[in-house]
Write a protein that holds these residues in place. Structure first.
Motif, mmCIF file in Angstrom:
data_model
loop_
_atom_site.group_PDB
_atom_site.id
_atom_site.type_symbol
_atom_site.label_atom_id
_atom_site.label_comp_id
_atom_site.label_asym_id
_atom_site.label_seq_id
_atom_site.Cartn_x
_atom_site.Cartn_y
_atom_site.Cartn_z
ATOM 1 N N ASN A 106 0.818 -1.210 0.000
ATOM 2 C CA ASN A 106 0.000 0.000 0.000
ATOM 3 C C ASN A 106 0.847 1.252 0.000
ATOM 4 N N THR A 128 0.686 3.622 2.074
ATOM 5 C CA THR A 128 1.142 3.879 3.444
ATOM 6 C C THR A 128 2.425 3.109 3.759
ATOM 7 N N THR A 151 5.194 5.279 2.051
ATOM 8 C CA THR A 151 5.544 6.554 2.692
ATOM 9 C C THR A 151 6.219 6.299 4.039
ATOM 10 N N TYR A 207 -2.077 14.428 2.854
ATOM 11 C CA TYR A 207 -2.378 13.042 3.242
ATOM 12 C C TYR A 207 -1.214 12.131 2.859
ATOM 13 N N HIS A 208 -0.713 11.359 3.824
ATOM 14 C CA HIS A 208 0.375 10.422 3.527
ATOM 15 C C HIS A 208 0.047 8.989 3.906
ATOM 16 N N GLY A 209 -1.156 8.744 4.476
ATOM 17 C CA GLY A 209 -1.488 7.368 4.771
ATOM 18 C C GLY A 209 -2.327 7.192 6.014
ATOM 19 N N THR A 263 3.679 15.900 -1.007
ATOM 20 C CA THR A 263 2.921 15.292 -2.094
ATOM 21 C C THR A 263 3.320 15.965 -3.411
ATOM 22 N N HIS A 279 -3.089 18.335 -3.021
ATOM 23 C CA HIS A 279 -4.369 17.718 -3.382
ATOM 24 C C HIS A 279 -5.142 17.335 -2.127
ATOM 25 N N VAL A 337 2.360 8.771 -4.346
ATOM 26 C CA VAL A 337 1.389 7.673 -4.303
ATOM 27 C C VAL A 337 0.177 7.988 -5.177
ATOM 28 N N ARG A 338 -0.343 9.204 -5.050
ATOM 29 C CA ARG A 338 -1.576 9.524 -5.767
ATOM 30 C C ARG A 338 -1.310 9.971 -7.205
ATOM 31 N N LYS A 379 -0.842 3.195 -5.868
ATOM 32 C CA LYS A 379 -2.014 3.413 -6.732
ATOM 33 C C LYS A 379 -1.868 2.912 -8.171
HETATM 34 N N1 PMP Z 1 -0.115 9.235 0.036
HETATM 35 C C1 PMP Z 1 -1.000 9.807 -0.785
HETATM 36 C C2 PMP Z 1 -0.661 11.112 -1.425
HETATM 37 C C3 PMP Z 1 -2.225 9.194 -1.039
HETATM 38 O O1 PMP Z 1 -3.125 9.774 -1.842
HETATM 39 C C4 PMP Z 1 -2.509 7.954 -0.419
HETATM 40 C C5 PMP Z 1 -3.817 7.232 -0.658
HETATM 41 N N2 PMP Z 1 -4.919 8.031 -0.886
HETATM 42 C C6 PMP Z 1 -1.550 7.404 0.439
HETATM 43 C C7 PMP Z 1 -0.359 8.061 0.625
HETATM 44 C C8 PMP Z 1 -1.789 6.117 1.150
HETATM 45 O O2 PMP Z 1 -1.922 5.057 0.246
HETATM 46 P P1 PMP Z 1 -2.690 3.742 0.667
HETATM 47 O O3 PMP Z 1 -4.116 4.118 0.872
HETATM 48 O O4 PMP Z 1 -2.501 2.825 -0.476
HETATM 49 O O5 PMP Z 1 -2.041 3.231 1.913
#
Ligand code: PMP
Length: 406
Positions: A117, A119, A122, A145-147, A195, A199, A232-233, A258
């Motif tokens: 994932n 998360t 990161t 958002y990082h997780g 990021t 966003h 990630v996004r 993603k």
């Molecule tokens: N970082 C960012 C910028 C994200 O958009 C997301 C998921 N929306 C994550 C980390 C976490 O990813 P995951 O949901 O796959 O753990």
């Protein structure tokens, strides 16, 4: 196929056995009324819900689906690997092929390691940065958002102050606030994580300014802290070499997930040689992290994105959508603001403090067959054609009419 239970029936059963009906961001309770929770099938840019209604999909599973749902090349690669083995006592040869492909595709990457994932990725970046620098403090932009684990989760439920003890915040695109936070970290700055663009949920999107990106790179160079790009996004939609390539600013560590395998569960950390030893020392693993099927899907996905220049394609279709929405907004006299990269668009109505317009727009567009989101960035895929965009704009027109009616 046998008829599915209805969305209502599934939700009622789920309430009894799943806390809150569903965990996390995919809970349809957070969307305007009328949005389905359960889906039974998907193909290309189309999605079918449990009640048999079909939509042109502008969320793409919230990012993972980049070539289109059930892309034939990706699914063939996944099936072929599944026929040989997936979760074994160690990785399949495809791991090495994928790591080589990532290093070849992403200019800053001297190495890659894989996870499941975003998360995972990161969190591993932060751990690697701390291991490499022997320092503790990490700078995070407010609202990014990082997780979904205690160091970064947007909910503080179950999170202790100690989990956040070594985080300091700054404002995205604000070099001065970055410097203030870096000064507060004194000699203990391990990393800055950002990021690809701003966003954050429920607000207009901001692209990174080149000045901010360069300032951040210079700060990390001067202090020895790691510049971590949370891609990630945005990863694989903006630029295949990493989303800051067009800015000419390269991170030390990047987190991807993603879109990397077109919906198959996979994440990656890429990094520079300076962090190779630390990446060797930290303990990062999981029971399913060597699964071969998602890796085969990733090789096929990245190969196809490179072959067709996926980001350019998504950008063109995103621009077509954006231009159409702008024209409708003017036609109906309902001002909107559209922000972010065209591949990951967001449209917010002006003077809509309680989201009434955005919700009415989306609920009506949904009834007319387009799955938009009022507050979170949307996602284009390479499966969206001009005809799909034009069809979606007809649904959007119904949305503007609904807003006009109030
Ligand atoms: N970082 C960012 C910028 C994200 O958009 C997301 C998921 N929306 C994550 C980390 C976490 O990813 P995951 O949901 O796959 O753990």
């Amino acid at each position: 196929p046998a008829a599915s239970p209805s969305d209502d029936a599934l939700r009622a059963r789920a309430r009894a056995v799943i806390p809150g009906g569903l965990w996390g961001h995919l809970n349809a309770a957070k969307l305007p009324k009328g949005y389905p929770q359960y889906f039974t099938s998907a193909e290309g840019c189309r999605l079918r819900d449990a009640d048999g209604r079909e939509y042109i999909d502008f969320m793409c599973s919230w990012g993972p689906v980049v070539l289109g749902h059930r892309h034939p090349l990706v699914e063939a690669a996944a099936r072929s690997q599944a026929d040989q083995g997936d979760c074994m006592n160690g990785p399949a040869p495809v791991l090495v092929e994928l790591a080589e492909l990532l290093v070849d595709t992403i200019p800053h990457a001297d190495w890659a390691l894989l996870a499941k994932n975003g998360t995972d990725a990161t969190t591993a970046c932060v751990t690697i940065a701390r291991a490499a620098t022997g320092r503790r403090k990490v700078l995070v932009a407010r609202g990014s958002y990082h997780g979904a684990v205690p160091w970064c989760s947007p909910s503080l439920a179950g999170v202790t102050a100690e989990d956040r003890a070594h985080l300091l915040t700054f404002d995205y695109n604000d070099a001065e606030s970055l410097d203030v936070a870096a000064d507060a970290a004194k000699g203990d700055l391990a990393a800055v994580i950002v990021t690809a663009f701003r966003h954050d949920f429920g607000r207009h999107q901001d692209l990174p300014t080149p000045e901010f990106a360069r300032h951040l790179r210079a700060l990390c160079d001067a202090t020895g802290a790691a510049l971590i790009l949370d891609d990630v996004r945005a990863g694989f939609r903006i630029h295949l070499g990493g989303s800051w390539e067009p800015l000419g600013v390269r991170p030390d560590l990047s987190a991807f997930s993603k879109a990397i395998a077109n919906g198959h569960p996979l994440a990656a950390v890429t990094g520079r040689d300076r962090f190779r030893e630390a990446a060797t020392q930290v303990y990062t693993t999981g029971s399913f992290w060597c699964g071969a099927v998602p890796m085969a899907a990733a090789v096929a996905t990245i190969g196809e994105l490179r072959r067709i220049d996926g980001p350019a394609r998504m950008k063109a279709m995103g621009e077509r959508l954006r231009a159409g929405l702008d024209a409708l907004s003017r036609q109906y006299g309902l001002p909107v603001r559209q922000t972010g990269p065209a591949q990951m668009p967001l449209m917010i109505f002006e003077e809509d403090p309680d989201w009434a317009k955005g919700d009415a727009f989306c609920a009506s567009a949904l009834r007319h067959g387009a799955y938009f989101h009022p507050r979170h960035n949307m996602f284009l895929s390479c499966a969206h054609t001009e005809a799909d965009i034009d069809r979606a704009l007809e649904a959007a027109e119904a949305g503007f009419r609904a807003v006009q009616r109030g």
